[in-house]
Design a protein around this motif. Sequence first.
Motif, PDB file in Angstrom:
ATOM      1  N   GLY A  43       2.594 -12.970 -13.042  1.00  0.00           N
ATOM      2  CA  GLY A  43       2.005 -14.138 -13.705  1.00  0.00           C
ATOM      3  C   GLY A  43       2.392 -14.228 -15.172  1.00  0.00           C
ATOM      4  N   ALA A  44       2.394 -13.095 -15.868  1.00  0.00           N
ATOM      5  CA  ALA A  44       2.800 -13.088 -17.282  1.00  0.00           C
ATOM      6  C   ALA A  44       4.268 -13.479 -17.413  1.00  0.00           C
ATOM      7  N   PHE A  45       5.111 -13.016 -16.482  1.00  0.00           N
ATOM      8  CA  PHE A  45       6.527 -13.375 -16.470  1.00  0.00           C
ATOM      9  C   PHE A  45       6.703 -14.878 -16.273  1.00  0.00           C
ATOM     10  N   ILE A  46       5.939 -15.447 -15.352  1.00  0.00           N
ATOM     11  CA  ILE A  46       6.008 -16.897 -15.093  1.00  0.00           C
ATOM     12  C   ILE A  46       5.554 -17.680 -16.323  1.00  0.00           C
ATOM     13  N   ILE A  47       4.479 -17.253 -16.966  1.00  0.00           N
ATOM     14  CA  ILE A  47       3.967 -17.965 -18.144  1.00  0.00           C
ATOM     15  C   ILE A  47       5.013 -17.967 -19.258  1.00  0.00           C
ATOM     16  N   ARG A  48       5.654 -16.801 -19.469  1.00  0.00           N
ATOM     17  CA  ARG A  48       6.683 -16.728 -20.507  1.00  0.00           C
ATOM     18  C   ARG A  48       7.861 -17.642 -20.223  1.00  0.00           C
ATOM     19  N   LEU A  49       8.363 -17.591 -18.990  1.00  0.00           N
ATOM     20  CA  LEU A  49       9.500 -18.449 -18.638  1.00  0.00           C
ATOM     21  C   LEU A  49       9.115 -19.919 -18.652  1.00  0.00           C
TER      22      LEU A  49
ATOM     23  N   ALA B 153       6.888 -21.394 -20.523  1.00  0.00           N
ATOM     24  CA  ALA B 153       6.768 -21.862 -21.911  1.00  0.00           C
ATOM     25  C   ALA B 153       8.142 -22.171 -22.505  1.00  0.00           C
ATOM     26  N   ARG B 154       9.138 -21.428 -22.109  1.00  0.00           N
ATOM     27  CA  ARG B 154      10.492 -21.645 -22.651  1.00  0.00           C
ATOM     28  C   ARG B 154      11.258 -22.726 -21.905  1.00  0.00           C
ATOM     29  N   TRP B 155      11.089 -22.804 -20.594  1.00  0.00           N
ATOM     30  CA  TRP B 155      11.947 -23.658 -19.775  1.00  0.00           C
ATOM     31  C   TRP B 155      11.328 -24.996 -19.387  1.00  0.00           C
ATOM     32  N   ASN B 156      10.048 -25.209 -19.591  1.00  0.00           N
ATOM     33  CA  ASN B 156       9.404 -26.447 -19.153  1.00  0.00           C
ATOM     34  C   ASN B 156       9.520 -27.511 -20.244  1.00  0.00           C
ATOM     35  N   ARG B 157      10.734 -27.917 -20.492  1.00  0.00           N
ATOM     36  CA  ARG B 157      11.027 -28.919 -21.524  1.00  0.00           C
ATOM     37  C   ARG B 157      12.065 -29.893 -20.995  1.00  0.00           C
ATOM     38  N   GLY B 158      12.208 -30.995 -21.692  1.00  0.00           N
ATOM     39  CA  GLY B 158      13.250 -31.960 -21.347  1.00  0.00           C
ATOM     40  C   GLY B 158      12.764 -33.015 -20.383  1.00  0.00           C
ATOM     41  N   ASP B 159      13.737 -33.760 -19.878  1.00  0.00           N
ATOM     42  CA  ASP B 159      13.409 -34.850 -18.959  1.00  0.00           C
ATOM     43  C   ASP B 159      13.086 -34.297 -17.566  1.00  0.00           C
ATOM     44  N   HIS B 160      12.772 -35.220 -16.673  1.00  0.00           N
ATOM     45  CA  HIS B 160      12.323 -34.832 -15.325  1.00  0.00           C
ATOM     46  C   HIS B 160      13.380 -34.007 -14.589  1.00  0.00           C
ATOM     47  N   ARG B 161      14.625 -34.433 -14.663  1.00  0.00           N
ATOM     48  CA  ARG B 161      15.719 -33.734 -13.976  1.00  0.00           C
ATOM     49  C   ARG B 161      15.872 -32.312 -14.499  1.00  0.00           C
TER      50      ARG B 161
ATOM     51  N   GLY C 102      12.611 -25.536 -13.069  1.00  0.00           N
ATOM     52  CA  GLY C 102      11.607 -25.049 -12.127  1.00  0.00           C
ATOM     53  C   GLY C 102      12.238 -24.285 -10.979  1.00  0.00           C
ATOM     54  N   PHE C 103      13.354 -24.793 -10.489  1.00  0.00           N
ATOM     55  CA  PHE C 103      14.090 -24.078  -9.445  1.00  0.00           C
ATOM     56  C   PHE C 103      14.579 -22.733  -9.969  1.00  0.00           C
ATOM     57  N   LEU C 104      15.149 -22.728 -11.178  1.00  0.00           N
ATOM     58  CA  LEU C 104      15.642 -21.481 -11.772  1.00  0.00           C
ATOM     59  C   LEU C 104      14.502 -20.490 -12.009  1.00  0.00           C
ATOM     60  N   LEU C 105      13.348 -20.985 -12.430  1.00  0.00           N
ATOM     61  CA  LEU C 105      12.192 -20.117 -12.640  1.00  0.00           C
ATOM     62  C   LEU C 105      11.763 -19.474 -11.321  1.00  0.00           C
ATOM     63  N   THR C 106      11.674 -20.282 -10.273  1.00  0.00           N
ATOM     64  CA  THR C 106      11.282 -19.762  -8.966  1.00  0.00           C
ATOM     65  C   THR C 106      12.283 -18.728  -8.475  1.00  0.00           C
ATOM     66  N   ALA C 107      13.566 -19.042  -8.589  1.00  0.00           N
ATOM     67  CA  ALA C 107      14.608 -18.103  -8.160  1.00  0.00           C
ATOM     68  C   ALA C 107      14.549 -16.818  -8.983  1.00  0.00           C
TER      69      ALA C 107
ATOM     70  N   MET D 104      13.837 -13.294  -7.178  1.00  0.00           N
ATOM     71  CA  MET D 104      14.908 -12.293  -7.222  1.00  0.00           C
ATOM     72  C   MET D 104      14.500 -11.059  -8.021  1.00  0.00           C
ATOM     73  N   SER D 105      13.808 -11.249  -9.143  1.00  0.00           N
ATOM     74  CA  SER D 105      13.408 -10.086  -9.936  1.00  0.00           C
ATOM     75  C   SER D 105      12.348  -9.271  -9.191  1.00  0.00           C
ATOM     76  N   THR D 106      11.421  -9.930  -8.515  1.00  0.00           N
ATOM     77  CA  THR D 106      10.422  -9.215  -7.730  1.00  0.00           C
ATOM     78  C   THR D 106      11.093  -8.443  -6.596  1.00  0.00           C
ATOM     79  N   PHE D 107      12.043  -9.066  -5.928  1.00  0.00           N
ATOM     80  CA  PHE D 107      12.780  -8.393  -4.862  1.00  0.00           C
ATOM     81  C   PHE D 107      13.539  -7.190  -5.409  1.00  0.00           C
ATOM     82  N   ALA D 108      14.222  -7.384  -6.545  1.00  0.00           N
ATOM     83  CA  ALA D 108      15.013  -6.296  -7.131  1.00  0.00           C
ATOM     84  C   ALA D 108      14.150  -5.121  -7.549  1.00  0.00           C
ATOM     85  N   ILE D 109      13.020  -5.409  -8.161  1.00  0.00           N
ATOM     86  CA  ILE D 109      12.111  -4.330  -8.595  1.00  0.00           C
ATOM     87  C   ILE D 109      11.520  -3.618  -7.378  1.00  0.00           C
TER      88      ILE D 109
END
Length: 109
Positions: free
Chosen positions: A69-75, A77-85, A91-96, A100-105
């Motif tokens: 959850g802390a990882f999601i909040i950080r990402l 805050a940084r990535w939820n900007r710009g236009d809808h597209r 959002g797709f990159l955040l989910t991926a 992927m990081s959870t799987f890798a860990i």
Amino acid sequence: MLDESCTNTSCFCYDSRLHYPLFTTDGHGAFMLLSSLSLGLLCVILMAILLDLVVGDPKRLPHPVQLIGAFIIRLDARWNRGDHRTQRINGFLLTASVVMSTFAITYAA
């Protein structure tokens, strides 16, 4: 292992390891399989609850879901900007990234 037999009223599909019908055309065999699986699943769930009550989570370590959850909040805050597209792509990159990081860990060890 599977044996199919039909009578005038219904068709049965047997698995010789289970000793009862897996399913019938009238649905009774499927109910029998479901009820036996449900009883086993109920026992597993009850044992897991008891184990969690006895052992629990260590107080000094954060739960892994809190870290995710802390990882999601950080990402976010940084990535939820710009236009809808841009937000959809981010959002797709955040989910991926989270998956992927959870799987890798999880499977790194």
